[in-house]
Design a protein around this motif. Structure first.
Motif, PDB file in Angstrom:
ATOM      1  N   ARG A 131      67.914  37.620 102.894  1.00  0.00           N
ATOM      2  CA  ARG A 131      66.538  37.942 103.316  1.00  0.00           C
ATOM      3  C   ARG A 131      66.402  39.432 103.627  1.00  0.00           C
ATOM      4  O   ARG A 131      65.371  40.037 103.366  1.00  0.00           O
ATOM      5  N   THR A 189      65.177  31.446 115.089  1.00  0.00           N
ATOM      6  CA  THR A 189      66.546  31.642 115.564  1.00  0.00           C
ATOM      7  C   THR A 189      66.630  31.678 117.094  1.00  0.00           C
ATOM      8  O   THR A 189      67.533  31.105 117.681  1.00  0.00           O
ATOM      9  N   TYR A 235      55.565  43.456 113.532  1.00  0.00           N
ATOM     10  CA  TYR A 235      55.692  43.105 114.945  1.00  0.00           C
ATOM     11  C   TYR A 235      54.762  43.980 115.784  1.00  0.00           C
ATOM     12  O   TYR A 235      54.141  43.491 116.734  1.00  0.00           O
ATOM     13  N   SER A 254      56.404  34.678 116.670  1.00  0.00           N
ATOM     14  CA  SER A 254      57.308  35.062 115.577  1.00  0.00           C
ATOM     15  C   SER A 254      58.195  33.862 115.234  1.00  0.00           C
ATOM     16  O   SER A 254      59.413  33.954 115.231  1.00  0.00           O
ATOM     17  N   LYS A 280      60.840  41.193 106.969  1.00  0.00           N
ATOM     18  CA  LYS A 280      61.110  41.397 108.399  1.00  0.00           C
ATOM     19  C   LYS A 280      61.146  42.903 108.618  1.00  0.00           C
ATOM     20  O   LYS A 280      62.189  43.554 108.534  1.00  0.00           O
ATOM     21  N   ARG A 319      48.048  38.444 111.368  1.00  0.00           N
ATOM     22  CA  ARG A 319      49.372  39.057 111.411  1.00  0.00           C
ATOM     23  C   ARG A 319      49.690  39.763 110.101  1.00  0.00           C
ATOM     24  O   ARG A 319      50.304  40.827 110.085  1.00  0.00           O
ATOM     25  N   GLY A 342      61.515  31.568 107.245  1.00  0.00           N
ATOM     26  CA  GLY A 342      62.489  31.378 108.313  1.00  0.00           C
ATOM     27  C   GLY A 342      63.679  30.538 107.856  1.00  0.00           C
ATOM     28  O   GLY A 342      63.532  29.571 107.108  1.00  0.00           O
ATOM     29  N   ILE A 343      64.834  30.922 108.363  1.00  0.00           N
ATOM     30  CA  ILE A 343      66.053  30.173 108.040  1.00  0.00           C
ATOM     31  C   ILE A 343      66.065  28.880 108.858  1.00  0.00           C
ATOM     32  O   ILE A 343      66.500  27.832 108.378  1.00  0.00           O
ATOM     33  N   THR A 344      65.519  28.932 110.070  1.00  0.00           N
ATOM     34  CA  THR A 344      65.395  27.694 110.859  1.00  0.00           C
ATOM     35  C   THR A 344      64.371  26.768 110.178  1.00  0.00           C
ATOM     36  O   THR A 344      64.569  25.551 110.135  1.00  0.00           O
ATOM     37  N   GLU A 365      51.731  31.089 111.022  1.00  0.00           N
ATOM     38  CA  GLU A 365      52.922  31.095 111.883  1.00  0.00           C
ATOM     39  C   GLU A 365      52.491  31.005 113.339  1.00  0.00           C
ATOM     40  O   GLU A 365      51.295  31.132 113.654  1.00  0.00           O
TER      41      GLU A 365
HETATM   42  C1  LIG Z   1      57.530  36.495 111.997  1.00  0.00           C
HETATM   43  C2  LIG Z   1      58.656  35.519 112.071  1.00  0.00           C
HETATM   44  N1  LIG Z   1      58.461  34.278 111.585  1.00  0.00           N
HETATM   45  C3  LIG Z   1      59.454  33.360 111.602  1.00  0.00           C
HETATM   46  C4  LIG Z   1      60.688  33.632 112.135  1.00  0.00           C
HETATM   47  C5  LIG Z   1      61.762  32.590 112.131  1.00  0.00           C
HETATM   48  O1  LIG Z   1      62.774  32.950 111.242  1.00  0.00           O
HETATM   49  P1  LIG Z   1      64.275  32.445 111.471  1.00  0.00           P
HETATM   50  O2  LIG Z   1      64.183  30.958 111.535  1.00  0.00           O
HETATM   51  O3  LIG Z   1      65.020  32.928 110.287  1.00  0.00           O
HETATM   52  O4  LIG Z   1      64.719  33.035 112.756  1.00  0.00           O
HETATM   53  C6  LIG Z   1      60.930  34.914 112.667  1.00  0.00           C
HETATM   54  C7  LIG Z   1      62.225  35.255 113.259  1.00  0.00           C
HETATM   55  O5  LIG Z   1      63.058  35.805 112.602  1.00  0.00           O
HETATM   56  C8  LIG Z   1      59.899  35.876 112.628  1.00  0.00           C
HETATM   57  O6  LIG Z   1      60.084  37.112 113.105  1.00  0.00           O
END
Ligand SMILES: Cc1ncc(COP(=O)(O)O)c(C=O)c1O
Length: 354
Positions: A92, A300, A199, A233, A194, A184, A256-258, A230
């Motif tokens: 990513r 995360t 942010y 974040s 990212k 956003r 998101g990885i989660t 979303e």
């Molecule tokens: C804007 C945003 N959305 C979603 C996520 C969730 O991503 P992840 O599950 O990879 O942490 C994050 C955090 O990294 C984020 O900054």
């Protein structure tokens, strides 16, 4: 490439693990590597964590050409240190970089460097329940130049910060405010990268939500301000009837990885997970008809963040009567158990470090 190692002469005292917050304490060492057009990525090194000296004209400071990642190292009950899907983070990072005209790093090398850094900093991975070592890989544009173009030079660094449990008072639902005034990210922009500007762009809406007593902003799409993107974040999920629905990736949502872990785990449990557009009106309607069972964010930092209240204009809805829903609970425990080595890594997400 050989990584040069310079050890710190004195080590900092380790913090009290019961008092760890988020992002305020940094370990003894960091990783650095530089890029120039002539040499490519070069001079990889692990050295004491230190401030950077930079020219006030450094491009990152003016035009925001930078990208970053966020992941964690976990200590298992046997004392081993492990990572959760780190290859996905470096992949990513490179996808974000391609959107910001930043040269790619070798993902395998970046992971090797991170593992080497973590091996040196092993004692910084906290032991207490639900604590971890947060990892922040970052790339910044370093040309000292005033003018909008892509930089010719970059710095890639990784810093580490021990962090406390996200829910020190227990796993409780949060209140979210749907932003009508702000978005956003927009289609065709950099929402799926990212990158710092995303942010910065979220701060004003976040402050307004806090002023109204809400923890997070629920972001709607930047074109129609109708479809959900979303929360804060984090990515977002809705349980409606027996389906788990999450906004499809559309270019303005961070993948998101989660989020991906939730989708894949729930599917292995035989649940129906759908990635599609979902409007705020549909969510409110599902609430009225009694089919909206759960809302939760994923990321995360929190893993799963259940939503107990949502406000849209003058409409306020309560979800789950203030308690955490069964799907949120099951996902939270299952993902955490894999991360801390308490459950079998059936989906191959764990990367052992040392
Ligand atoms: C804007 C945003 N959305 C979603 C996520 C969730 O991503 P992840 O599950 O990879 O942490 C994050 C955090 O990294 C984020 O900054």
């Amino acid at each position: 490439m050989q990584i040069t190692i310079t050890k710190a002469e004195t080590l900092k005292p380790k913090p009290d693990e019961t008092q760890l917050g988020f992002g305020t304490i940094f370990t003894d060492h960091m990783f650095n590597m530089d890029y120039s057009n002539e040499k490519g990525w070069h001079n990889p090194r692990i050295e004491p964590h230190h401030p950077f000296q930079m020219d006030p004209a450094t491009m990152m400071l003016h035009y925001g050409q930078g990208v970053f990642e966020g992941l964690k190292a976990y200590r298992t009950e046997s004392g081993a240190i492990q990572l959760f899907r780190p290859k996905d983070n470096f992949e990513r990072l490179n996808r974000s970089s391609s959107m910001l005209c930043i040269p790619a790093v070798d993902e395998t090398f970046a992971l090797t460097a991170l593992k080497q850094l973590l091996t040196i900093e092993k004692e910084w991975v906290p032991h207490a329940q639900e604590t971890s070592l947060y990892i922040r890989p970052t790339i910044i544009a370093t040309d000292p130049f005033l003018g909008v173009r892509a930089s010719f030079t970059y710095r890639f660094f990784i810093i580490l910060s021990p962090v406390g449990a996200y829910y020190p008072e227990g796993f409780n639902p949060v209140k979210i405010l749907v932003s009508k005034d702000h978005v956003r990210a927009v289609r065709g922009g950099v929402g799926e990268a990212k990158t710092p500007g995303n942010y910065a762009a979220s701060l004003l809406a976040g402050n307004k939500a806090h002023d109204e007593g809400y923890t997070q902003v629920l972001w709607l799409d930047g074109v129609n301000q109708e479809y959900i993107e979303e929360v804060g974040s984090m990515n977002i999920f809705f349980v409606i009837n027996d389906e788990i629905i999450t906004p499809e990736l559309n270019g303005s949502i961070l993948p998101g990885i989660t989020r991906d872990s939730v989708i894949r785990l729930a599917r292995t449990w035989g649940m129906k997970v759908i990635e599609r557009k979902i409007s705020i009106k549909e969510v409110l309607k599902a609430h009225t008809s009694g089919t909206l069972k759960e809302i939760f964010g994923s990321g995360t930092a929190a893993v799963i963040s259940p939503v107990g209240e949502l406000k849209y204009g003058d409409t306020v809805i309560s979800i789950g009567g203030g308690s955490v829903g069964p799907i949120s609970n099951r996902l939270f425990n299952a993902i955490q158990d894999i991360q801390y080595g308490k459950a079998e890594d059936v989906l191959g997400w764990i990367e052992p470090v040392c």
